[in-house]
Scaffold this motif. Structure first.
Motif, PDB file in Angstrom:
ATOM      1  N   VAL A 176       0.788  -1.192   0.040  1.00 43.48           N
ATOM      2  CA  VAL A 176      -0.125  -0.060   0.066  1.00 43.48           C
ATOM      3  C   VAL A 176       0.940   1.269  -0.002  1.00 43.48           C
ATOM      4  O   VAL A 176       0.275   2.372  -0.545  1.00 43.48           O
ATOM      5  N   ALA A 177       2.155   1.171   0.651  1.00 48.15           N
ATOM      6  CA  ALA A 177       3.125   2.232   0.415  1.00 48.15           C
ATOM      7  C   ALA A 177       3.248   2.688  -0.895  1.00 48.15           C
ATOM      8  O   ALA A 177       3.588   3.996  -1.311  1.00 48.15           O
ATOM      9  N   THR A 178       3.573   1.846  -1.526  1.00 45.76           N
ATOM     10  CA  THR A 178       3.954   1.878  -2.980  1.00 45.76           C
ATOM     11  C   THR A 178       2.827   2.265  -3.849  1.00 45.76           C
ATOM     12  O   THR A 178       2.812   3.399  -4.489  1.00 45.76           O
ATOM     13  N   LEU A 179       1.809   1.763  -3.538  1.00 49.76           N
ATOM     14  CA  LEU A 179       0.549   2.134  -4.340  1.00 49.76           C
ATOM     15  C   LEU A 179       0.196   3.721  -3.951  1.00 49.76           C
ATOM     16  O   LEU A 179      -0.160   4.360  -4.727  1.00 49.76           O
ATOM     17  N   GLU A 180       0.205   4.076  -2.764  1.00 54.66           N
ATOM     18  CA  GLU A 180       0.129   5.453  -2.078  1.00 54.66           C
ATOM     19  C   GLU A 180       1.016   6.286  -3.024  1.00 54.66           C
ATOM     20  O   GLU A 180       0.560   7.486  -3.373  1.00 54.66           O
ATOM     21  N   ALA A 181       2.152   6.025  -2.938  1.00 53.12           N
ATOM     22  CA  ALA A 181       3.184   6.850  -3.702  1.00 53.12           C
ATOM     23  C   ALA A 181       2.720   7.284  -5.060  1.00 53.12           C
ATOM     24  O   ALA A 181       3.264   8.279  -5.410  1.00 53.12           O
ATOM     25  N   HIS A 182       2.013   6.306  -5.577  1.00 49.37           N
ATOM     26  CA  HIS A 182       1.778   6.493  -7.058  1.00 49.37           C
ATOM     27  C   HIS A 182       0.224   7.101  -7.101  1.00 49.37           C
ATOM     28  O   HIS A 182      -0.565   7.099  -7.955  1.00 49.37           O
ATOM     29  N   ASP A 183      -0.351   7.398  -5.895  1.00 46.59           N
ATOM     30  CA  ASP A 183      -1.714   7.889  -5.791  1.00 46.59           C
ATOM     31  C   ASP A 183      -2.860   7.072  -6.433  1.00 46.59           C
ATOM     32  O   ASP A 183      -3.972   7.196  -6.696  1.00 46.59           O
ATOM     33  N   MET A 184      -2.382   5.669  -6.418  1.00 46.17           N
ATOM     34  CA  MET A 184      -3.616   4.546  -6.569  1.00 46.17           C
ATOM     35  C   MET A 184      -4.185   4.159  -5.392  1.00 46.17           C
ATOM     36  O   MET A 184      -5.365   3.625  -5.761  1.00 46.17           O
ATOM     37  N   VAL A 185      -3.744   4.496  -4.257  1.00 45.21           N
ATOM     38  CA  VAL A 185      -4.631   4.169  -2.940  1.00 45.21           C
ATOM     39  C   VAL A 185      -4.404   5.345  -2.087  1.00 45.21           C
ATOM     40  O   VAL A 185      -3.334   6.115  -2.372  1.00 45.21           O
ATOM     41  N   GLU A 186      -5.011   5.723  -1.209  1.00 46.32           N
ATOM     42  CA  GLU A 186      -5.090   6.510  -0.349  1.00 46.32           C
ATOM     43  C   GLU A 186      -5.528   6.305   1.048  1.00 46.32           C
ATOM     44  O   GLU A 186      -6.658   5.316   1.095  1.00 46.32           O
TER      45      GLU A 186
END
Length: 257
Positions: free
Chosen positions: A49-59
């Protein structure tokens, strides 16, 4: 890269996509919930989720600590999502705007021949504000309505407004005047209505855009005319414009040039 590293990379991608699938299905979920569904340790989910959050894919939802799909998904899809709709995305920004201005903030969308108010947040200066949520209001006599009309074709405007009904002495009832008013709204990026729907009511509105750059809603600040005079509008306007731009960004719109 060795086969083992390659397999690990593919597995990470697979798990990341699974996380997006879980959030798409559930709406939002915590790290423990995701880890349990994937059958992995929570530390693995934290990394994903940290990686996905860095790309705005999750928040991450600040109130509950759970995760949901982010605006990056909208940008890739190029469209809005049922789970990331304008009301949901605008609500916290509207709340901040009401706090910073002290006035009532409304969110409206285009609904055939009228503007439909879909959310409202009262500011500290609003003692007993009229509840506009769920109400249809005239397009030509309100700041929100003008914003929603501003980028439609003249033929579309005429079809939606076969008559320009007068509500006060200052309501726009001339096609030429309305055309000029909409052109001004397009040029300035906001619309103003002073005593046009009700005597004593002033509102200023700005557009909210989607990933295609199209106007999908309008955000307004309104209050009594005696309090929202020209000088006060100058104070409120930059706050409103920033808020509308922020909501637009959350819906996938590109940042203004």
């Amino acid at each position: 890269m060795s086969d083992s590293n390659g397999s690990a990379g593919v597995q990470s991608v697979d798990r990341a996509l699974s996380v997006l699938s879980i959030l798409s299905r559930a709406g939002e979920a915590g790290v423990s919930d995701i880890a349990r569904e994937l059958g992995v340790h929570k530390s693995t989910v934290f990394r994903l989720v940290a990686t996905l959050e860095a790309h705005d894919m999750v928040e991450q939802h600040s109130d509950r600590g759970k995760y949901r799909l982010g605006v990056g998904v909208l940008r890739l899809a190029g469209a809005t999502s049922a789970r990331l709709d304008v009301v949901q995305e605008a609500r916290p920004i509207a709340r901040d705007l009401a706090t910073s201005t002290g006035e009532t903030v409304n969110l409206a969308i285009l609904a055939e021949t009228s503007a439909l108010y879909v959310d409202q947040v009262a500011g500290s200066s609003s003692l007993q504000p009229h509840n506009w949520v769920g109400q249809h209001i005239p397009l030509h006599a309100t700041s929100n309505g003008k914003v929603l009309l501003s980028e439609l074709s003249e033929a579309d405007c005429t079809q939606r407004l076969p008559r320009l009904t007068s509500y006060t002495p200052t309501t726009i009832t001339s096609r030429a005047q309305l055309r000029d008013e909409l052109a001004r709204a397009r040029k300035l990026g906001y619309a103003l209505a002073v005593d046009e729907l009700e005597i004593g009511l002033t509102a200023v509105a700005a557009p909210i855009r989607d990933a295609h750059g199209e106007v999908v809603a309008s955000l307004s600040v309104s209050g009594p005319t005696f309090r929202i005079e020209a000088e006060r509008i100058e104070e409120v306007l930059p706050l409103l414009m920033t808020a509308a731009s922020t909501v637009s960004g959350r819906l996938g719109a590109a940042a203004p040039a």
